[in-house]
Enzyme design. Structure first.
Site, mmCIF file in Angstrom:
data_model
loop_
_atom_site.group_PDB
_atom_site.id
_atom_site.type_symbol
_atom_site.label_atom_id
_atom_site.label_comp_id
_atom_site.label_asym_id
_atom_site.label_seq_id
_atom_site.Cartn_x
_atom_site.Cartn_y
_atom_site.Cartn_z
ATOM 1 N N ARG A 35 0.814 -1.217 0.000
ATOM 2 C CA ARG A 35 0.000 0.000 0.000
ATOM 3 C C ARG A 35 0.850 1.271 0.000
ATOM 4 N NH1 ARG A 35 -4.924 -2.115 3.873
ATOM 5 N NH2 ARG A 35 -6.136 -2.954 2.137
ATOM 6 N N LYS A 197 -20.605 -17.521 -0.968
ATOM 7 C CA LYS A 197 -22.068 -17.407 -0.871
ATOM 8 C C LYS A 197 -22.702 -16.563 -1.965
ATOM 9 C CE LYS A 197 -22.354 -17.912 4.108
ATOM 10 N NZ LYS A 197 -22.608 -17.212 5.359
ATOM 11 N N GLY A 353 -12.757 -8.736 -1.931
ATOM 12 C CA GLY A 353 -12.718 -9.836 -0.958
ATOM 13 C C GLY A 353 -11.428 -10.627 -1.022
ATOM 14 N N GLY A 376 -13.603 -4.173 -0.037
ATOM 15 C CA GLY A 376 -14.997 -3.732 0.070
ATOM 16 C C GLY A 376 -15.358 -2.665 -0.956
HETATM 17 P P1 AMP Z 1 -15.686 -14.709 -0.808
HETATM 18 O O1 AMP Z 1 -15.101 -13.932 0.321
HETATM 19 O O2 AMP Z 1 -17.161 -14.675 -0.906
HETATM 20 O O3 AMP Z 1 -14.992 -14.392 -2.130
HETATM 21 O O4 AMP Z 1 -15.404 -16.235 -0.493
HETATM 22 C C1 AMP Z 1 -14.113 -16.753 -0.421
HETATM 23 C C2 AMP Z 1 -14.162 -18.060 0.296
HETATM 24 O O5 AMP Z 1 -14.969 -18.977 -0.405
HETATM 25 C C3 AMP Z 1 -12.817 -18.700 0.435
HETATM 26 O O6 AMP Z 1 -12.428 -18.678 1.778
HETATM 27 C C4 AMP Z 1 -13.028 -20.140 -0.048
HETATM 28 O O7 AMP Z 1 -12.476 -21.097 0.796
HETATM 29 C C5 AMP Z 1 -14.551 -20.265 -0.041
HETATM 30 N N1 AMP Z 1 -15.020 -21.295 -0.982
HETATM 31 C C6 AMP Z 1 -14.773 -21.393 -2.279
HETATM 32 N N2 AMP Z 1 -15.317 -22.502 -2.788
HETATM 33 C C7 AMP Z 1 -15.934 -23.154 -1.778
HETATM 34 C C8 AMP Z 1 -16.645 -24.385 -1.673
HETATM 35 N N3 AMP Z 1 -16.864 -25.156 -2.729
HETATM 36 N N4 AMP Z 1 -17.111 -24.729 -0.463
HETATM 37 C C9 AMP Z 1 -16.901 -23.934 0.613
HETATM 38 N N5 AMP Z 1 -16.235 -22.763 0.577
HETATM 39 C C10 AMP Z 1 -15.749 -22.386 -0.607
#
Ligand code: AMP
Length: 395
Positions: A35, A197, A353, A376
């Protein structure tokens, strides 16, 4: 869009909001100076014009004055990176800060103490912002990581510089990169959305359907879409209250002529562990007791074909549980595909993220066109929101 190129800083003091919220170890040493390095071009341009820089930032989330979060700890590192001995003042507003700013000569750099030692910063307090505004002649915002917050130093302070406010190089580059994906990018445009999610990405998906030709959905989100369409997902992560929403997204995508690509096979595991037994299975036929933790080989081959067709690529979110080595192959393969497409001339933007962590961990940083510095802030931009810190400069 006004940037620092629109001003000559000779004999001017630039009040620059930087994002020096860097990680420190137990000895208070900076463990990742990305940064600081990112802010350097803006600082150098101002100094070379014959101006001086008053740098303001937050560090961590202190509750009041707390030496653990003092920006004093990073003064040496900033001096080293910028190549100029940086001065420091124990407060960011008030008589002491004003005297230090006033004494600053052309070519000099002053770092203020942590903005968040004052609760007025995050509250967006106008009087506090006015106090900050006394420290410079031109306000420069170069902190993308906090541009989605209407804090005193990121947004409110801009009103005290109606004619003398602009974006630094870093923030301007972030804005241009996002615009390349959302507005001006060469077609076909692809968005890869992974991560855990659907619920955290839904607004992005809805917004992005109007901008892209292809959408790859991967990661944990996959299973909500597969279950919604009647597939068996075993113990895979799934948001049962989002099944209708998933069908709605697919319907909207079809109506908007967006081609949606979802994994056809997955690496299934018998527990959420790197040591779990694994098998490659059809994504719609995951046995009971098993869960999909990464994209399978057929999916990766499909995704590779899609990536290679596209000229503008946005990547947000891993394709699997990349933190565990045995489920990181999908994310690595996708990174390689995007790197290859980039080499052939595509524009690729990674951000939001966890994607940046994945990209850094696997060394793709220099193989994509742009890695966003704001988690974010990037997500909110992709949702189509105008960030308050950006709006405050444009107004
Ligand atoms: P996000 O912050 O929404 O981008 O989510 C990232 C997280 O999603 C990471 O920590 C991954 O471990 C998790 N992730 C990715 N694929 C899967 C999966 N098939 N099952 C559970 N967690 C997952």
């Amino acid at each position: 869009m006004k940037t620092i190129n629109d001003f000559n800083f000779k004999d001017k003091k630039a009040l620059i909001r930087v994002d020096f919220n860097v990680p420190l170890n137990e000895q208070f040493e900076v463990t990742d100076d990305t940064r600081i390095v990112s802010a350097k071009p803006t600082i150098i341009k101002i100094l070379e014009d014959g101006g001086s820089c008053v740098l303001m930032s937050h560090l961590g989330r202190p509750k009041g004055v707390d030496d653990t979060f003092s920006l004093r700890h990073i003064v040496d590192k900033v001096s080293e990176v910028i190549g100029v001995e940086v001065k420091f003042v124990d407060n960011c507003v008030g008589a002491e800060a004003e005297a230090a700013a006033k004494a600053l000569q052309p070519g000099e750099v002053l770092l203020l103490e942590n903005l968040r030692f004052h609760s007025e910063e995050t509250a967006g307090d106008v009087a506090f912002a006015e106090g900050l505004s006394k420290l410079g002649d031109i306000y420069v915002n170069d902190a993308f990581g906090t541009a989605h917050r209407a804090h005193a130093s990121t947004t409110i302070v801009a009103q005290f510089f109606p004619e003398h406010k602009c974006f630094g190089y870093l923030l301007a580059e972030e804005i241009e990169s996002i615009e390349k994906v959302m507005k001006t990018g060469e077609k076909p445009v692809l968005a890869v959305l992974g991560g855990a999610k659907v619920s955290s990405k839904i607004t992005i998906i809805e917004n992005i359907l109007d901008k892209v030709d292809h959408l790859i959905i991967g990661g944990g989100m996959t299973f909500t879409f597969i279950k919604a369409q009647g597939g068996s997902i075993g113990e895979s992560i799934c948001e049962d209250d989002k099944l209708d929403m998933a069908l709605e997204i697919l319907k909207n995508a079809k109506a908007k002529n967006v081609q949606v690509h979802i994994p056809v096979d997955v690496v299934a595991a018998d527990s959420f562990s790197n040591d779990a037994a694994t098998q490659i299975v059809d994504v719609t036929k995951i046995p009971d007791g098993w869960q999909g933790l990464d994209a399978g080989p057929k999916s990766l081959a499909n995704f590779h074909d899609v990536v290679m067709q596209c000229k503008t690529i946005l990547w947000n979110g891993p394709l699997g549980v990349f933190e565990m080595e045995n489920f990181s192959k999908g994310t690595i393969a996708l990174g390689n595909s995007i790197a290859e497409a980039t080499k052939k001339g595509a524009f690729s933007l990674v951000g939001g993220g966890d994607s940046v962590a994945a990209v850094k961990q696997f060394g793709f940083e220099d193989k994509v066109s742009y890695v966003s510095t704001g988690g974010g802030a990037m997500l909110e931009s992709l949702e189509g929101k105008t960030l308050p810190g950006i709006a405050a400069i444009l107004e």
